[in-house]
Scaffold this motif. Structure first.
Motif, PDB file in Angstrom:
ATOM      1  N   LEU A  66       0.813  -1.115   0.101  1.00 32.77           N
ATOM      2  CA  LEU A  66       0.074   0.052   0.109  1.00 32.77           C
ATOM      3  C   LEU A  66       0.874   1.172   0.097  1.00 32.77           C
ATOM      4  O   LEU A  66       1.804   1.106   0.738  1.00 32.77           O
ATOM      5  N   PRO A  67       0.502   2.136  -0.693  1.00 31.23           N
ATOM      6  CA  PRO A  67      -0.674   2.661  -1.330  1.00 31.23           C
ATOM      7  C   PRO A  67      -0.719   2.041  -2.778  1.00 31.23           C
ATOM      8  O   PRO A  67      -1.507   2.399  -3.461  1.00 31.23           O
ATOM      9  N   PHE A  68       0.151   1.098  -3.038  1.00 31.41           N
ATOM     10  CA  PHE A  68       0.183   0.624  -4.469  1.00 31.41           C
ATOM     11  C   PHE A  68      -0.230  -0.770  -4.524  1.00 31.41           C
ATOM     12  O   PHE A  68       0.561  -1.515  -5.414  1.00 31.41           O
ATOM     13  N   ASP A  69      -0.884  -1.452  -3.631  1.00 31.70           N
ATOM     14  CA  ASP A  69      -0.950  -2.936  -3.487  1.00 31.70           C
ATOM     15  C   ASP A  69      -2.207  -3.199  -4.412  1.00 31.70           C
ATOM     16  O   ASP A  69      -3.022  -4.065  -4.090  1.00 31.70           O
ATOM     17  N   LEU A  70      -2.555  -2.701  -5.694  1.00 30.64           N
ATOM     18  CA  LEU A  70      -3.510  -3.022  -6.585  1.00 30.64           C
ATOM     19  C   LEU A  70      -3.492  -4.627  -6.965  1.00 30.64           C
ATOM     20  O   LEU A  70      -4.690  -4.985  -6.986  1.00 30.64           O
ATOM     21  N   PRO A  71      -2.452  -5.233  -6.894  1.00 30.31           N
ATOM     22  CA  PRO A  71      -2.320  -6.547  -7.382  1.00 30.31           C
ATOM     23  C   PRO A  71      -3.134  -7.322  -6.539  1.00 30.31           C
ATOM     24  O   PRO A  71      -3.606  -8.404  -6.775  1.00 30.31           O
ATOM     25  N   GLU A  72      -3.165  -7.134  -5.162  1.00 33.78           N
ATOM     26  CA  GLU A  72      -3.813  -7.784  -3.982  1.00 33.78           C
ATOM     27  C   GLU A  72      -5.201  -6.902  -3.590  1.00 33.78           C
ATOM     28  O   GLU A  72      -5.247  -7.115  -2.385  1.00 33.78           O
ATOM     29  N   PRO A  99      -4.584   5.825   1.657  1.00 31.21           N
ATOM     30  CA  PRO A  99      -5.549   5.094   1.185  1.00 31.21           C
ATOM     31  C   PRO A  99      -4.776   4.426  -0.405  1.00 31.21           C
ATOM     32  O   PRO A  99      -4.236   5.015  -0.761  1.00 31.21           O
ATOM     33  N   ARG A 100      -5.627   3.291  -0.969  1.00 29.41           N
ATOM     34  CA  ARG A 100      -4.949   2.865  -2.128  1.00 29.41           C
ATOM     35  C   ARG A 100      -5.511   3.777  -3.394  1.00 29.41           C
ATOM     36  O   ARG A 100      -6.288   4.197  -3.355  1.00 29.41           O
ATOM     37  N   PHE A 101      -4.414   3.581  -4.423  1.00 27.17           N
ATOM     38  CA  PHE A 101      -4.651   4.415  -5.430  1.00 27.17           C
ATOM     39  C   PHE A 101      -5.749   3.339  -6.349  1.00 27.17           C
ATOM     40  O   PHE A 101      -5.974   2.507  -6.128  1.00 27.17           O
ATOM     41  N   ARG A 102      -6.304   4.230  -7.395  1.00 27.57           N
ATOM     42  CA  ARG A 102      -7.112   3.447  -8.566  1.00 27.57           C
ATOM     43  C   ARG A 102      -5.842   2.954  -9.392  1.00 27.57           C
ATOM     44  O   ARG A 102      -4.712   3.641  -9.587  1.00 27.57           O
ATOM     45  N   TYR A 103      -6.369   2.167 -10.315  1.00 25.09           N
ATOM     46  CA  TYR A 103      -5.264   1.583 -11.159  1.00 25.09           C
ATOM     47  C   TYR A 103      -4.654   2.493 -12.207  1.00 25.09           C
ATOM     48  O   TYR A 103      -3.638   2.580 -12.413  1.00 25.09           O
TER      49      TYR A 103
END
Lengths: 172, 107, 383
Positions: free
Chosen positions: C243-249, C348-352
């Motif tokens: 996080l904040p780049f944990d889009l893969p999971e 918070p997480r980014f959008r892709y």
């Protein structure tokens, strides 16, 4: 001494992985075999005392190009191919024969010529420094380097254009 | 003594290995049907040539070989990029990545 | 390898110990992560098993070992089992190439009734000479673990997670590599030992023959390359899929991404790979921008002399100094690992698409600009 053992081990692995690329019925496994051969080649470059090229081989080939290959392969979700080879038996035999003849010719030539085998005074003993390579790259090969930059830019534009075609081949 | 002679690896060993890998690459291009595998055969051939460049430069103490290998690698990366973009386009159009698509280009 | 038996022995033991160090840090990091998240969210976290819940790790390990082994029905068995192993390799290889303390000198000593010659021992797994390039090369292989895991599980969520992760890693590798180029230009070398040696003492630099310096600041890379350090930190977050780049999971979209189908020890190995990656990123950050294993203003010769003045033998003093520097290095690393945890539970997480925009449209141009400006300044300063 130890270099000899390492060379034969790596050469064996390299041929094995390359044959895997040729023979494996699943394209995905072919590409994974190619990744293996890239990594083995990188080790071989390290053996030949060009560690920088070895690392670049890892970054560019194993880390970027082959990742793209594997990724595309996974996106297509290709199954095992029933018929992996094109052409008929005779044409394939001719092709194999020609490739074998090619390898034999080069191999025989390499073994006949005994002038430049190891032990001659010219063999490089120290590791090739990045500095001397950079001096060649930015002095003697400067124009080629710049041209390569332009080619890369063109390729980037071309790849984007290809993948963004609307209509034409894209419309189905 | 015999073993030591075997283990003294010289330029011709590397050239022989490079020739074998190159022919396997050629065979991959000539024999396989899948277009992506054919691209990989080209990569294999480029790698074989790279190996012989490095071997030549090592055994004649010349730094030009690695520089050319550097160029070849860059070009190979570029070629793979364009090739794969083409593959994706072909796959979208024909739903297969196979050299049989060339038969459909007749008309 | 080493020239004689003792040196070979020392080097082999060193390799194993460094690998074990990486592996053993992971449970502690998991504990820090859980307690840290609890602390940030005003909870308690695991606090029942042992003091401060430290024994929770052992309980977890037992649970992991005894979990059921299974392969998804349509998955590919070989690839499914290979992926966790591949995940572990890049981190381990890369961490072994980072120097953890100064090279120390051993005078001839008696061992097994024989005298063994003087040794200079690197406190690192192996020294490849091209340092950072090797590490970038090895860690770029980490993408395969995700691809293999995603494809081998024969699960759509896994495959989506893997493809996302790999696209993200390839994109941010550019920014990562370019952000380091500035530092390499400043230090004028790839070699870690030389990079760390150049960060000794107080901040001082030469611009066209004139010596400038700030005596109360250490000579760390962060003061030469603040933008590069920041870009490296951000890109490292993306490379490690945190996080904040944990889009893969991203749990709400992809269940658990590429390791959806994994459980037990195989899952644990992915954890080891991820934390190993974090450890390597922190170690690189410390090496490049925060003086490596060095204490600010104190050289290892000073400490060795001080220890010798207490009446210690020369070998003992050297070894103790190396371990002191090792401790300093680990403390610096742990500070950055704490920052990883801190950021994870803060942002918070980014959008892709935002992630890709950030990588290609923001970080890459800034990294390029940083490189160019650094090159010009270095060139002008050396005239």
């Amino acid at each position: 001494m130890i270099t000899g053992y390492l060379f034969y081990m790596l050469a064996f692995l390299l041929i094995l992985f390359s044959l895997g690329v040729l023979m494996h019925s699943s394209p995905l496994f072919s590409s994974l075999n190619l990744v293996g051969s890239m990594i083995v080649l990188s080790a071989m470059y390290y053996l030949l005392q060009v560690p920088f090229i070895a690392a670049v081989q890892l970054i560019v080939y194993a880390g970027a190009v082959m990742v793209l290959f594997v990724m595309v392969m996974m996106m297509f979700d290709l199954k095992h191919e029933i018929k992996i080879f094109s052409g008929g038996f005779i044409s394939n035999a001719i092709k194999c024969g020609l490739a074998g003849f090619f390898a034999f010719t080069i191999g025989a030539t390499a073994f006949m010529s005994t002038e430049m085998i190891s032990g001659s005074a010219k063999v490089k003993t120290e590791v090739l420094s990045v500095k001397s390579m950079a001096q060649l790259l930015f002095k003697d090969y400067l124009i080629e380097f710049e041209v390569l930059g332009v080619i890369l830019l063109l390729v980037a534009v071309g790849a984007v254009a290809l993948s963004r075609i609307k209509g034409g081949t894209h419309a189905s | 003594m015999q073993v030591n002679d075997m283990l003294a690896v010289g330029l011709n060993h590397y050239l022989f290995l490079s020739a074998i890998i190159f022919s396997i690459g050629i065979l991959t291009v000539l024999l396989r049907k899948n277009l992506i595998v054919i691209l990989m055969g080209i990569e294999l051939m480029l790698n074989a040539v790279n190996l012989s460049f490095i071997a030549f430069s090592h055994f004649s103490n010349n730094a030009n070989g690695p520089v050319i290998v550097f160029f070849v690698m860059t070009l190979a990366a570029a070629e793979a990029g364009v090739g794969l973009a083409l593959m994706v386009t072909i796959f979208k159009r024909f739903k297969v990545v196979d050299i049989s698509i060339f038969e459909k280009l007749k008309n | 390898m080493g020239s004689d038996l003792v040196e070979v022995l020392i080097n082999s033991v060193k390799l194993v110990l460094i690998f074990l160090l990486m592996v053993q840090l992971v449970p502690i990091l998991v504990w820090v992560e859980r307690r840290g998240s609890a602390f940030i969210q005003n909870r308690y976290g695991p606090n029942r098993v042992g003091p401060f819940g430290l024994m929770q790790l052992l309980a977890d390990a037992v649970k992991f070992v005894f979990k059921e082994e299974f392969v998804p029905g349509k998955g590919h068995k070989l690839i499914f089992y290979a992926a966790p192993v591949v995940a572990l390799i890049p981190g381990a290889l890369a961490f072994a190439a980072i120097p953890l303390a100064n090279t120390f000198h051993l005078e001839p000593f008696m061992f097994l009734g024989e005298s063994w010659g003087p040794y200079d021992i690197n406190f690192q797994g192996y020294n490849v000479g091209i340092g950072i390039v090797f590490i970038l090369g090895v860690s770029s292989l980490g993408a395969y673990a995700l691809l293999l895991a995603g494809w081998g599980s024969a699960n759509k969520y896994s495959l989506y997670g893997a493809l996302r992760a790999v696209a993200q890693m390839i994109s941010y590798e550019l920014a990562l590599g370019l952000s380091i180029v500035g530092a390499i230009l400043v230090y004028n070398t790839f070699d870690f030992h030389s990079i760390i040696a150049q960060q000794a003492g107080a901040l001082s630099f030469t611009i066209s023959g004139r010596e400038l310096g700030i005596p109360f600041l250490p000579n760390w890379g962060i003061f030469y390359q603040p933008l590069g350090a920041f870009l490296f930190l951000v890109a490292a977050f993306a490379e490690t899929n945190r996080l904040p780049f944990d889009l893969p999971e991203a749990e709400s979209e992809l269940i658990a991404g590429f390791h959806t189908e994994y459980g037990g020890m195989k899952m644990l190995m992915f954890y080891l790979g991820e934390y190993g990656h974090m450890l390597v990123a922190s170690a690189l950050l410390v090496t490049f921008y925060f003086g490596g294993y060095q204490l600010p203003f104190v050289s290892h010769v000073m400490i060795e002399d001080m220890l010798k003045s207490f009446g210690l033998g020369i070998n003992m003093a050297n070894v103790l100094t190396a371990f002191l520097f090792f401790t300093v290095f680990m403390i610096k690393c742990l500070i950055f690992l704490w920052i990883y945890v801190w950021v994870r539970w803060t942002l918070p997480r980014f959008r892709y698409d935002q992630l890709m925009d950030l990588g290609w449209k923001t970080m890459l141009p800034w990294a390029l600009a940083n490189t160019i400006v650094t090159a010009v300044v270095v060139f002008l300063a050396r005239i």
